[in-house]
Write a protein that holds these residues in place. Structure first.
Motif, short mmCIF file in Angstrom:
data_model
loop_
_atom_site.label_atom_id
_atom_site.label_comp_id
_atom_site.label_asym_id
_atom_site.label_seq_id
_atom_site.Cartn_x
_atom_site.Cartn_y
_atom_site.Cartn_z
N GLU A 64 0.83 -1.21 0.00
CA GLU A 64 0.00 0.00 0.00
C GLU A 64 0.86 1.26 0.00
OE1 GLU A 64 -2.77 -0.13 3.24
OE2 GLU A 64 -3.68 -2.00 2.53
N LEU A 65 1.94 1.25 0.78
CA LEU A 65 2.86 2.38 0.82
C LEU A 65 3.50 2.61 -0.53
CD1 LEU A 65 4.48 4.54 2.38
CD2 LEU A 65 6.13 2.74 2.89
N LYS A 66 3.92 1.54 -1.19
CA LYS A 66 4.56 1.65 -2.50
C LYS A 66 3.59 2.24 -3.53
CE LYS A 66 7.32 -0.97 -5.74
NZ LYS A 66 8.01 -2.22 -6.01
N ILE A 67 2.33 1.83 -3.48
CA ILE A 67 1.32 2.35 -4.41
C ILE A 67 1.07 3.83 -4.15
CG2 ILE A 67 -1.12 2.21 -5.05
CD1 ILE A 67 -0.86 -0.85 -4.62
N LYS A 68 0.98 4.23 -2.88
CA LYS A 68 0.78 5.65 -2.55
C LYS A 68 1.95 6.50 -3.03
CE LYS A 68 -2.12 4.93 1.50
NZ LYS A 68 -2.20 5.00 2.97
N LEU A 69 3.16 6.01 -2.82
CA LEU A 69 4.34 6.75 -3.28
C LEU A 69 4.36 6.86 -4.79
CD1 LEU A 69 7.04 5.27 -0.89
CD2 LEU A 69 6.13 7.59 -0.86
N TYR A 70 4.01 5.80 -5.49
CA TYR A 70 3.98 5.84 -6.95
C TYR A 70 2.95 6.86 -7.44
CZ TYR A 70 3.67 4.42 -11.80
OH TYR A 70 3.67 4.43 -13.17
N ASN A 71 1.78 6.90 -6.79
CA ASN A 71 0.75 7.87 -7.18
C ASN A 71 1.21 9.30 -6.92
OD1 ASN A 71 -1.01 5.91 -8.08
ND2 ASN A 71 -2.06 5.73 -6.12
N ASP A 72 2.11 9.49 -5.94
CA ASP A 72 2.66 10.81 -5.65
C ASP A 72 3.87 11.14 -6.52
OD1 ASP A 72 0.74 11.17 -3.72
OD2 ASP A 72 2.05 10.61 -2.05
N GLY A 73 4.26 10.21 -7.39
CA GLY A 73 5.37 10.44 -8.29
C GLY A 73 6.72 10.02 -7.75
N ILE A 74 6.73 9.34 -6.62
CA ILE A 74 7.99 8.89 -6.02
C ILE A 74 8.19 7.43 -6.40
CG2 ILE A 74 9.24 8.52 -3.87
CD1 ILE A 74 7.51 10.78 -2.67
N ILE A 75 9.21 7.20 -7.21
CA ILE A 75 9.46 5.85 -7.71
C ILE A 75 10.63 5.21 -6.96
CG2 ILE A 75 10.11 4.50 -9.73
CD1 ILE A 75 8.73 6.72 -11.39
N ASP A 76 11.72 5.95 -6.80
CA ASP A 76 12.90 5.43 -6.12
C ASP A 76 12.90 5.94 -4.68
OD1 ASP A 76 13.85 4.15 -8.39
OD2 ASP A 76 14.81 5.98 -9.11
N PHE A 77 12.86 5.01 -3.74
CA PHE A 77 12.85 5.38 -2.33
C PHE A 77 13.55 4.31 -1.52
CE2 PHE A 77 9.05 2.95 -3.17
CZ PHE A 77 8.96 2.08 -2.10
N ASP A 78 13.89 4.68 -0.31
CA ASP A 78 14.52 3.75 0.62
C ASP A 78 13.63 3.70 1.86
OD1 ASP A 78 16.39 2.00 1.59
OD2 ASP A 78 17.72 3.56 2.36
N ILE A 79 13.65 2.58 2.57
CA ILE A 79 12.86 2.43 3.79
C ILE A 79 13.79 2.62 4.97
CG2 ILE A 79 11.44 0.88 5.16
CD1 ILE A 79 9.94 1.25 2.73
N LYS A 80 13.49 3.63 5.81
CA LYS A 80 14.28 3.90 7.01
C LYS A 80 13.56 3.25 8.19
CE LYS A 80 15.90 7.68 9.87
NZ LYS A 80 15.81 9.13 10.10
N VAL A 81 14.26 2.44 8.96
CA VAL A 81 13.68 1.73 10.11
C VAL A 81 14.17 2.40 11.38
CG1 VAL A 81 13.48 -0.47 11.27
CG2 VAL A 81 13.71 -0.42 8.80
N THR A 82 13.22 2.83 12.23
CA THR A 82 13.56 3.43 13.51
C THR A 82 12.74 2.76 14.61
OG1 THR A 82 11.92 5.17 13.18
CG2 THR A 82 14.17 5.68 12.57
N CYS A 83 13.26 2.83 15.82
CA CYS A 83 12.58 2.24 16.96
C CYS A 83 12.34 3.35 17.98
CB CYS A 83 13.48 1.15 17.55
SG CYS A 83 12.59 -0.11 18.43
N GLU A 84 11.08 3.57 18.33
CA GLU A 84 10.70 4.60 19.30
C GLU A 84 9.83 3.95 20.36
OE1 GLU A 84 8.85 7.89 17.39
OE2 GLU A 84 10.55 8.28 16.08
N GLY A 85 10.38 3.77 21.54
CA GLY A 85 9.63 3.14 22.62
C GLY A 85 9.27 1.71 22.26
N HIS A 86 7.98 1.44 22.22
CA HIS A 86 7.49 0.10 21.87
C HIS A 86 7.01 0.03 20.43
CE1 HIS A 86 7.76 -1.39 25.94
NE2 HIS A 86 7.20 -0.27 26.37
N GLN A 87 7.49 0.94 19.58
CA GLN A 87 7.06 0.96 18.19
C GLN A 87 8.26 0.84 17.26
OE1 GLN A 87 5.05 4.70 17.71
NE2 GLN A 87 3.10 3.89 18.42
N VAL A 88 8.06 0.14 16.17
CA VAL A 88 9.03 0.09 15.09
C VAL A 88 8.41 0.84 13.92
CG1 VAL A 88 10.29 -1.38 13.49
CG2 VAL A 88 9.95 -2.12 15.84
#
Length: 104
Positions: A64-88
């Motif tokens: 779903e994220l990839k489709i949203k980014l494509y619709n916004d014109g963003i084709i090349d992207f990287d996924i940044k992983v962060t950890c905040e408290g009990h959330q990834v």
């Protein structure tokens, strides 16, 4: 001089592909990571951290994220992983503005 190869006539599809199929070795692909039918050599299903249901939810959310980014014109992207408290958190970061212009 080049060796002549004689092509046999009136062969079925199976006969034509017999030697190819016998010698074919599939290369692992991205989809094989989520394929539950193939056993993983490093981890067994009991030792896997992510359950099948959780893996499926993550895959759907990333699609779903990839489709949203494509619709916004963003084709090349990287996924940044962060950890905040009990959330990834997985955040999409565009690689470059020049390559991400919307295709029309």
């Amino acid at each position: 001089m080049a060796k002549k190869i004689k092509i046999k006539k009136n062969l079925t599809d199976e006969d034509m592909l017999a030697s190819y199929i016998k010698n074919y070795k599939a290369e692992p692909s991205f989809e094989d990571i989520f394929d539950d039918t193939k056993p993983d050599s490093n981890l067994s299903q009991k030792e896997s951290f992510l359950s099948n249901e959780l893996r499926e939810k993550i895959s759907k959310a990333l699609l779903e994220l990839k489709i949203k980014l494509y619709n916004d014109g963003i084709i090349d992207f990287d996924i940044k992983v962060t950890c905040e408290g009990h959330q990834v958190l997985l955040t999409a970061v565009p690689l470059s503005e020049k390559r991400n212009k919307k295709i029309r």
